[in-house]
Structures are given as structure tokens and as C-alpha cells.
Design an enzyme around this catalytic site. Sequence first.
Site, PDB file in Angstrom:
ATOM      1  N   SER A 197      -2.260   0.854  -4.955  1.00 52.15           N
ATOM      2  CA  SER A 197      -2.835   1.963  -4.199  1.00 52.15           C
ATOM      3  C   SER A 197      -4.171   2.414  -4.774  1.00 52.15           C
ATOM      4  O   SER A 197      -4.428   2.288  -5.976  1.00 52.15           O
ATOM      5  CB  SER A 197      -1.856   3.143  -4.211  1.00 52.15           C
ATOM      6  N   ASN A 198      -4.999   2.981  -3.890  1.00 51.99           N
ATOM      7  CA  ASN A 198      -6.200   3.667  -4.352  1.00 51.99           C
ATOM      8  C   ASN A 198      -5.858   4.962  -5.065  1.00 51.99           C
ATOM      9  O   ASN A 198      -6.679   5.495  -5.822  1.00 51.99           O
ATOM     10  CB  ASN A 198      -7.120   3.982  -3.168  1.00 51.99           C
ATOM     11  N   ARG A 211      -8.215  12.988   6.079  1.00 59.82           N
ATOM     12  CA  ARG A 211      -7.881  11.602   5.753  1.00 59.82           C
ATOM     13  C   ARG A 211      -9.065  10.679   6.038  1.00 59.82           C
ATOM     14  O   ARG A 211      -9.380   9.792   5.229  1.00 59.82           O
ATOM     15  CB  ARG A 211      -6.655  11.182   6.564  1.00 59.82           C
ATOM     16  N   ASP A 258       0.865  -1.172   0.000  1.00 62.86           N
ATOM     17  CA  ASP A 258       0.000   0.000   0.000  1.00 62.86           C
ATOM     18  C   ASP A 258       0.908   1.232   0.000  1.00 62.86           C
ATOM     19  O   ASP A 258       2.089   1.143   0.362  1.00 62.86           O
ATOM     20  CB  ASP A 258      -0.885  -0.032   1.249  1.00 62.86           C
ATOM     21  N   ALA A 259       0.350   2.367  -0.393  1.00 60.72           N
ATOM     22  CA  ALA A 259       1.187   3.564  -0.491  1.00 60.72           C
ATOM     23  C   ALA A 259       1.080   4.482   0.730  1.00 60.72           C
ATOM     24  O   ALA A 259       2.035   4.626   1.509  1.00 60.72           O
ATOM     25  CB  ALA A 259       0.827   4.341  -1.758  1.00 60.72           C
ATOM     26  N   TYR A 260      -0.095   5.079   0.917  1.00 57.22           N
ATOM     27  CA  TYR A 260      -0.247   6.137   1.918  1.00 57.22           C
ATOM     28  C   TYR A 260      -0.331   5.585   3.337  1.00 57.22           C
ATOM     29  O   TYR A 260      -1.172   4.759   3.652  1.00 57.22           O
ATOM     30  CB  TYR A 260      -1.485   6.977   1.611  1.00 57.22           C
TER      31      TYR A 260
END
Length: 218
Positions: free
Chosen positions: A112-113, A36, A5-7
Site C-alpha cells: 500500500s501507499n 480521495r 492493495d489496501a484502500y
Amino acid sequence: MCVFDAYGTLFDLSGISRSVRAELGERADTLMRVWRRRQLEISWLPLRPGAGADFWRVTDEALDFAMNSIGLDDPRLRLRLMEGWLTPSPYPEVVETLARLRAMGCSTAILSNGSARMIGGAVAAAGMADSLDAVLSAEAVGRFKPDPLVYNLAATHFGLAPESVCFVSANAWDVSGAAAFGFQVVWINRDNTPAEKTPQGTRATAADLAGLPAILGG
């Protein structure tokens, strides 16, 4: 095969709030927290008919909500906040950990989204392009995680069965969704959440990414 995942996992979003702390003081952290949360809430809603998975739009709408919630109206500040999603800094251990994994012969990717533009910008700004075999965005399938179609992007891209993929995320909802899909999941517990709140399906837990090579046998 290790998919990230990224964030919150690779990229530290706290720098966005720090960038406006001079103007907002303690309200900067409140703004980021509400922003967020609202961003994720919107992404979990059914998509509007004909709408694609546009995380930039979701982020933009969530920022309106967050700014309104603290009575903030500043177009220039708003622009800076949005642009922060294009250049978030990686956590301190990320680059070294990716290098160690690749030295072990482990392929690495982001799932990622975030839109391709958002994630591509973050990867480029961090100089991480050579450390990744693929950067995959949910917009390719018009859905957001935790929809199984998004997780399937990684499996089909690399031609692997889900159980052959180690998925790594710091987001509990993402861990549960990936585990339900069939990935082997490592939860990065950066906030030191109590053990009894471990997300469903977690196979291993680490405080940060530095412990990942050992978990994978390196």
C-alpha cells in the site's frame, strides 16, 4: 502469492464519510470524493526534494483542500476524519477470502501507499494480522505507487519474479501500474465499471474478493 492493495480493495473508505454524515448530510459524500481524489493527485506528483513517501501527510494536505472546497472549518471534525484512516472496516468478504486463500496454500500480503502506521492500524483494528504474511508500505522506498520501486517491494520481500505474483486492486491506475511492472493482475471492479474501461494489463476481473479463490484455481 497474492498481494493486495489496501484502500478500496481490502478496506472500505465509505465508513469515513458515514461517520460524519450526521453533521454534514449529503456533503459528507462530496467531501470524501474530493478528498480521495486530491489525495491520489498529490501522491502522483513528484516528491519534494528531501521528502519521503508520507501518505499521512498527503492525506492531511488533501483534507485541507477538500474541506476548503465545501467551505468547512471544524477542527474536531477534521481530527475524526483523519483518524478514520487508522481504523477503516474491511469489506464483508475480505476475512473469509483471506482464510480461503491461505487454506489453498497461498501466501498473502498488503502492498500500500499508506504509511506503516496507517496500514498497521487498519490491519490491527480489523483483526487481520494472522491472515497476512506481510504488510508492506511504500514509505520503505520513498516513493508512491505506481512507481515500479514500490511494486518491487513485494517481489524482493518474497524472492519472487514479478510474473509469479498475483496483484489485486480495485484502483484502475494501480492495476495498470502493477501490470506494467510484470505482476499478474486481478481487478476488483466494485463499481461495476463497463467492460470497455477495464484497466490496461488486467488478467482477470471480479466484482469483489469472494471470486478470487476461483480465479486462482481454488
